[in-house]
Structures are given as structure tokens and as C-alpha cells.
Design a protein around this motif. Structure first.
Motif, PDB file in Angstrom:
ATOM      1  N   PHE A  95       0.834  -1.204   0.000  1.00 10.64           N
ATOM      2  CA  PHE A  95       0.000   0.000   0.000  1.00 10.64           C
ATOM      3  C   PHE A  95       0.871   1.259   0.000  1.00 10.64           C
ATOM      4  CE2 PHE A  95      -2.453   3.288   2.198  1.00 10.64           C
ATOM      5  CZ  PHE A  95      -3.653   3.245   1.510  1.00 10.64           C
ATOM      6  N   PRO A 120      -3.030   4.337  -3.211  1.00 11.75           N
ATOM      7  CA  PRO A 120      -4.080   3.615  -2.484  1.00 11.75           C
ATOM      8  C   PRO A 120      -4.885   2.685  -3.389  1.00 11.75           C
ATOM      9  CG  PRO A 120      -4.817   5.824  -3.017  1.00 11.75           C
ATOM     10  CD  PRO A 120      -3.400   5.726  -3.505  1.00 11.75           C
ATOM     11  N   MET A 123      -5.503   2.270   5.507  1.00 13.95           N
ATOM     12  CA  MET A 123      -5.583   3.673   5.102  1.00 13.95           C
ATOM     13  C   MET A 123      -5.480   4.606   6.315  1.00 13.95           C
ATOM     14  SD  MET A 123      -8.505   3.422   2.132  1.00 13.95           S
ATOM     15  CE  MET A 123      -8.562   5.170   1.820  1.00 13.95           C
ATOM     16  N   ARG A 149      -2.581   9.169   3.170  1.00 16.90           N
ATOM     17  CA  ARG A 149      -2.033   9.483   1.843  1.00 16.90           C
ATOM     18  C   ARG A 149      -0.730  10.288   1.932  1.00 16.90           C
ATOM     19  NH1 ARG A 149      -4.287   9.724  -3.499  1.00 16.90           N
ATOM     20  NH2 ARG A 149      -6.283   9.012  -2.665  1.00 16.90           N
TER      21      ARG A 149
END
Length: 312
Positions: free
Chosen positions: A232, A237, A258, A263
Motif C-alpha cells: 500500500f 491507495p 488507510m 495518503r
């Protein structure tokens, strides 16, 4: 106790072999009647040897890029024992000795893709593409490999099999795809991810693996999760449309990752400096390493990629 012993005589349908050395728990070297080295595989109470035999019988005449079956042992008659071609080395050793040049990288990639294309066009998944399952013969010259063959087809299976459709994980986690690690249905596209992982390793050389966890050892209960986090981190993503093909548990796992790696903390492989990886190599790899398996190119498409035509 070892299944075979050094000095033991094996009689096959096509010849006779004398065991000379044990290489792994289920793998030996042997000499044939003209003193050439061959590889012998046998294991008690497991279908992988018979499966490799059956897959090779079906596909080895369609490509020179699969390590071929030479013979089947009938004395002893049980368990299943097969004789395979011996090659000088495998790519893990080769790359640890000396990183591959770009010409060698493309030569290897083309041969592995040609082997995968034969399997994939017939709906079969190799399931264990990695450097130590790609065997080579050496030569002098710009490209040190005279031959490259994909081997170890013991876990090769149809993508329609229950193993694949039920998402049963196969292969070493650091080489396998996100869908395999998350135990969701997988198919030929999973081999493409593994192929890309192998290319990254070969570019860097040594025993490098981009996805090897840095925080937990192999066998740790969170090892697979840490591999998924690494995937990842470099290639995420997951696209929003991935939700179409996953269940609630997988969605929860992705949401957790996540949250753990927002990010802003991603380190995209595409941003690797050209000093480390050339722009053309990065572009080729980024086409392959798609988190959603539906976005990955096929082996046939990759064989036609401009990367193979680029000036060396």
C-alpha cells in the motif's frame, strides 16, 4: 528420514539415475547414464510432484521457457518421483552475485512472461513466481544467460479451482499480490504482480525485496499485514472501485491500512530517483503493480510493451 539416499539407483521410463546430493527436503541432484546432472523431486503424501508432472506434460512442448520434465521414476513406484532438467543456477543466486544489467533484465523478463503467457492463456496460475524459481544457464557475453526457464510448478492450478476462487493463499507473502494476502479470490493477474515484484528485486540486486517487513520477522502473526502495508505504501491507495469486488472484512482491513498510512505518508515507487531506477523501468513496473488486479496488464500485453523495444 530422507525419501532418497545418496547412491540410490532410480529407474525411470526413459533411463536410470543415481542420486548424488540432496539439495532441499524434497529435491536431489542425480546423474543419468551419460553422467549429466538432473534434478529429482519426490515427496510423501502430497500432490505437488504429481501436479508439476501433469502441468509440464500439458504445457512444456508449447514453450522453451518452462523447465521441462525429463522422466518419471517407476522404480521405486511410490511416491511420485519426477526427473527435471538441471540448469546452472537460479536468479536469486545470480542477482546476489551481481545485479542484472538492463539487457539481462529484459532478457529474463521476456522469457518469464512467455512462460506465464502459455499458462495464463489456458487459465492456469503459476502461484509462486519469484527469483529462486527462475532457472538459468550461463554463457559469456553481454547477457550472461543463455537460457531462462520458469520452474517449480508444484502449486500451479487453474484460476477456476476452489483454491483460487476461495482465496486460499499460496506462495511467499513478500512476492504475492494484495488479493492473495487478503485471502480474496485470485487469478492469473496475481502472477503478474509477483512478476513485477521480482523485477524490482532484480533491479536492485542482492536479496532485496521492497515488501519485506522491517518491523516483524517472518512467521509473526502480523507479518502478512505488514507486507500488505508495504504494498500500500509504495503502490496504493486502492481505487474506490475496488469496493465492487470485496466483502466487508476486506473493506475493513483496507480501511485500517488507510488509517495507519494516510495518503501524506505514502512513498510512491514512481517517485524513486532515476539514480536508483531508470524512468523507463519505473514506468513499466508501475503499469504492472496495480492494487486492483483488474487494472494489471496480461502477460501477452506486457510482451508487446515498448519497454522491450527501448534502446539499451
Amino acid at each position: 528420514m530422507s525419501l532418497l539416499r545418496v547412491g540410490q539407483v532410480l529407474r525411470g521410463k526413459l533411463g536410470q539415475y543415481i542420486v548424488t546430493k540432496q539439495i532441499q527436503e524434497t529435491v536431489w541432484f542425480a546423474k543419468n547414464q551419460i553422467k549429466d546432472t538432473v534434478v529429482v523431486k519426490g515427496v510423501e503424501d502430497h500432490p505437488r510432484v504429481a501436479n508439476e508432472r501433469d502441468v509440464l506434460k500439458r504445457f512444456q512442448n508449447r514453450t522453451p521457457c518452462l523447465r521441462p520434465l525429463i522422466d518419471e521414476i517407476h522404480d521405486p513406484s511410490r511416491p511420485e518421483i519426477i526427473v527435471l532438467r538441471h540448469l546452472d543456477d537460479h536468479l536469486l543466486n545470480s542477482s546476489m552475485t551481481k545485479p542484472l544489467s538492463r539487457a539481462e533484465l529484459k532478457y529474463v523478463a521476456k522469457h518469464v512472461l512467455e512462460a506465464l503467457n502459455v499458462l495464463h492463456e489456458n487459465g492456469y496460475v503459476h502461484t509462486d513466481v519469484k527469483p529462486d524459481n527462475v532457472f538459468v544457464n550461463y554463457q559469456e557475453g553481454e547477457i550472461r544467460f543463455s537460457q531462462v526457464q520458469l520452474g517449480d510448478l508444484g502449486s500451479t492450478c487453474p484460476s477456476s479451482s476452489e483454491i483460487a476462487t476461495q482465496g486460499i493463499p499460496i506462495g511467499a507473502p513478500i512476492w504475492t499480490s494484495p488479493e492473495v494476502i487478503m485471502e480474496t479470490p485470485w487469478n492469473t493477474a496475481s502472477d503478474i504482480w509477483s512478476f513485477g515484484s521480482m523485477l524490482i528485486s532484480l533491479i536492485y540486486g542482492g536479496n532485496f525485496n521492497l515488501f519485506r517487513p522491517r518491523t516483524v520477522p517472518y512467521g509473526h502473526e502480523e507479518y502478512n499485514l505488514e507486507v500488505l502495508k508495504q504494498q500500500f505504501r509504495y503502490f496504493g491507495p486502492f481505487p474506490i472501485k475496488y469496493a465492487e469486488i470485496i466483502g466487508p472484512e476486506t473493506a475493513a482491513a483496507i480501511a485500517y491500512i488507510m488509517h495507519e498510512i494516510p495518503r501524506a505518508q505514502l512513498t510512491p515507487f514512481s517517485c524513486t530517483t532515476e539514480r536508483e531506477v531508470s524512468r523507463a523501468d519505473k514506468e513499466f513496473i508501475c503499469k504492472i503493480m496495480m492494487m486492483d488486479w483488474r487494472d494489471r496488464p496480461t502477460a501477452k500485453q506486457l510482451l508487446k510493451d515498448d519497454w522491450f523495444q527501448e534502446e539499451r
